[in-house]
Design a protein around this motif. Structure first.
Motif, PDB file in Angstrom:
ATOM      1  N   ALA A 164      26.518  46.041  43.279  1.00 24.73           N
ATOM      2  CA  ALA A 164      27.600  46.091  44.268  1.00 24.73           C
ATOM      3  C   ALA A 164      27.107  46.528  45.648  1.00 24.73           C
ATOM      4  N   GLU A 183      33.723  53.038  48.509  1.00 18.22           N
ATOM      5  CA  GLU A 183      33.866  51.587  48.642  1.00 18.22           C
ATOM      6  C   GLU A 183      32.971  50.839  47.662  1.00 18.22           C
ATOM      7  N   LYS A 198      34.091  48.555  44.340  1.00 16.34           N
ATOM      8  CA  LYS A 198      33.610  47.191  44.167  1.00 16.34           C
ATOM      9  C   LYS A 198      32.913  47.008  42.822  1.00 16.34           C
TER      10      LYS A 198
END
Length: 455
Positions: free
Chosen positions: A213, A180, A184
């Motif tokens: 991020a 994730e 990003k």
């Protein structure tokens, strides 16, 4: 001491069987002797009088945690598939406690039939004449031959012209990543895989983007322990550096290359602050698992930890190419044959059958992160589909093992001294030059110690 322990344990197990000692008391007593509770239970079962008339073999290992549980499963599967062989496995404490007990047992004439050793520890045992070489003709009967292993790993098992170890796996330094956070940060490709990055600037730029991020760190790794050695040796080896002369008797540290590697490490924690400083092993795992870092540098054995973490999406990739030529630090869990006063042909044959079974069934072992050394398993479609474990299998051809010095290898004094010296650099308490000087002095002192088995 080891023979005395074995006699004590045999007496205790007898008392349990006849009802004069409870299993709880047995477990408490064996743990006091240094065995894990799982090993104690295994020993208790193994001490029971075996049925049938087949050979009985003892097997020592040092696996704990997820590795230990997986090894017990494999041992049980072997016992079920081979009822004609009575396997008596014993698990001892990882690191120096294990190797000390194995040394004492072998020197005292009461060794196990088969034992696990890190490949980096084998040379010292060979020098002390505590291991027996494998008979290649006998190995071939059990489908164990040179063409079943990567050449660099197989050659590492040689000392002189004889084979003293059969590698079960290769366990390299690897890179975990939070899917994730990397998505990003724009670090994933269209298929959701990590885009390759390399070189000093490429690595630092990726970690800077990941740090932004994540809101935490770009990368984390253990500072207060031996991981700084694994990181340094990977980087230093990519620069073509050597620690000792080929005979491992003199220091061959290249100061310029070593300082270049250490300066990059300091850039991570001190200059760019993309990495956390002053954290221990558990802290690095917790930061990554808690989503506070996009990347984790560690051994591949933590894969089960993150697989068991509900809702956590991660993957794994090889440690990056930072300098000139791809190299990464690694070791190999290997089977060895401790020196026997007299070899029993039937037990030796059973031992080779056990080793063969474990190699051929090492897909289960691979699920815990380790790269199988037995090529029929590594090259299988089943293993190639095992994700993320197979993502880094290609590095097994380009690994560097710790040098063959008596104080070197996994869990050794070399790694301890490197960790102590390099963490001062990573925490900003010393310059790369000062940390390197501390490491050099420590190695020089260790080299000056002459042991009875040294030439």
């Amino acid at each position: 001491m080891v023979s005395e322990q074995r006699e004590i344990l045999a007496e205790w197990s007898k008392k349990v069987r006849i009802g004069r000692m409870s299993r709880r008391s047995f477990l408490a007593s064996t743990v006091a002797l240094g065995l894990s509770s799982s090993a104690a239970l295994t020993l208790l079962e193994g001490c029971a009088a075996p049925s049938g008339s087949g050979p009985s073999i003892t097997y020592w290992n040092l696996f704990g945690g997820g590795d230990g549980a997986r090894m017990i499963q494999m041992e049980n599967a072997f016992a079920q598939s081979n009822p004609h062989i009575h396997l008596q496995p014993v698990t001892l404490a990882w690191g120096d406690p294990y190797y000390t007990k194995l040394t004492m047992a072998s020197a005292g004439g009461r060794p196990p039939d088969v034992a696990i050793s890190h490949m980096t520890r084998v040379a010292t045992y060979v020098a002390q004449d505590l291991l027996e070489p494998f008979d290649l003709n006998e190995l071939a009967k059990y489908d164990i031959a040179e063409d079943k292993f990567l050449s660099p790993i197989w050659q590492r098992a040689h000392h002189g012209d004889k084979v003293y170890a059969i590698p079960l796996d290769t366990h390299p330094f690897v890179m975990y990543y939070n899917v994730e956070i990397c998505r990003k940060a724009g670090l994933l490709d269209a298929d959701g895989n990590l885009k390759p990055f390399q070189g000093i600037n490429g690595v630092l730029d990726a970690f800077k983007s990941a740090k932004e991020a994540s809101g935490g760190y770009g990368v984390v790794f253990e500072i207060q322990g031996v991981t700084p050695w694994r990181l340094f040796y990977s980087l230093y080896s990519q620069l073509g550096g050597a620690i000792f002369t080929p005979d491992n008797k003199e220091l061959a540290l290249d100061d310029a290359k070593a300082e270049q590697a250490l300066s990059f490490m300091a850039d991570l924690t001190i200059n760019t602050k993309v990495a956390a400083s002053n954290i221990d092993y558990a802290g690095s795992v917790a930061l990554f698992g808690g989503g506070k870092s996009a990347f984790l540098w560690n051994g591949e054995w933590e894969v089960t930890t993150f697989e068991n973490q509900k809702g956590f999406e991660f993957s794994m990739a090889p440690f990056p190419l930072v300098f000139d030529k791809y190299r990464v630090q690694a070791d190999s869990h290997s089977f060895v044959l401790p020196r026997q006063i007299a070899t029993d042909p039937e037990r030796r044959s059973a031992s080779l059958e056990f080793i063969s079974y474990m190699l051929k069934n090492s897909y289960e072992w691979a699920q815990g992160g380790h790269v199988p050394s037995y090529l029929p398993v590594t090259d299988s479609e089943e293993y190639k589909k095992l994700k993320p474990q197979s993502n880094y299998a290609s590095v097994a051809s380009n690994v560097v093992f710790d040098p063959n010095a008596w104080f070197s290898g996994s869990g050794s004094e070399l790694e301890n001294q490197a960790g102590a010296a390099f963490q001062t650099i990573l925490n900003g308490q010393a310059s790369p030059q000062q940390g390197l000087r501390q490491f050099r002095d420590a190695l020089q002192k260790l080299l000056s110690i002459k042991l009875p088995f040294q030439q």
